[in-house]
Write a protein that holds these residues in place. Sequence first.
Motif, PDB file in Angstrom:
ATOM      1  N   LYS A  31       0.839  -1.188   0.000  1.00 46.14           N
ATOM      2  CA  LYS A  31       0.000   0.000   0.000  1.00 46.14           C
ATOM      3  C   LYS A  31       0.881   1.247   0.000  1.00 46.14           C
ATOM      4  O   LYS A  31       1.870   1.323   0.717  1.00 46.14           O
ATOM      5  CB  LYS A  31      -0.864  -0.009   1.262  1.00 46.14           C
ATOM      6  N   LYS A  33       0.621   5.503   0.342  1.00 52.48           N
ATOM      7  CA  LYS A  33      -0.260   6.597   0.745  1.00 52.48           C
ATOM      8  C   LYS A  33       0.425   7.930   0.492  1.00 52.48           C
ATOM      9  O   LYS A  33       1.636   8.047   0.596  1.00 52.48           O
ATOM     10  CB  LYS A  33      -0.592   6.503   2.237  1.00 52.48           C
ATOM     11  N   LYS A  40      -6.214  11.965   1.007  1.00 46.22           N
ATOM     12  CA  LYS A  40      -6.451  10.581   1.448  1.00 46.22           C
ATOM     13  C   LYS A  40      -6.138   9.565   0.349  1.00 46.22           C
ATOM     14  O   LYS A  40      -6.577   8.427   0.402  1.00 46.22           O
ATOM     15  CB  LYS A  40      -7.921  10.415   1.872  1.00 46.22           C
ATOM     16  N   THR A  42      -4.689   6.701  -1.850  1.00 48.86           N
ATOM     17  CA  THR A  42      -3.995   5.442  -1.558  1.00 48.86           C
ATOM     18  C   THR A  42      -3.927   4.605  -2.831  1.00 48.86           C
ATOM     19  O   THR A  42      -4.879   4.551  -3.595  1.00 48.86           O
ATOM     20  CB  THR A  42      -4.749   4.650  -0.477  1.00 48.86           C
TER      21      THR A  42
END
Length: 48
Positions: A31, A33, A40, A42
């Motif tokens: 992941k 980010k 937000k 991602t």
Amino acid sequence: MADEGGIFVKCPKCSEGYLLPFSYKEDVFEKWKCSNPDCKYTVRKKDD
């Protein structure tokens, strides 16, 4: 957070932060980010 000449990619959504690897009980590069606290965004890795 500045990444002048660094390896991190600018966030395609906000263009202010950088995409940083984020891991919690999973693959460290699973992941990504955005480093901008107001964004937000991602991205998740997909293996074929």
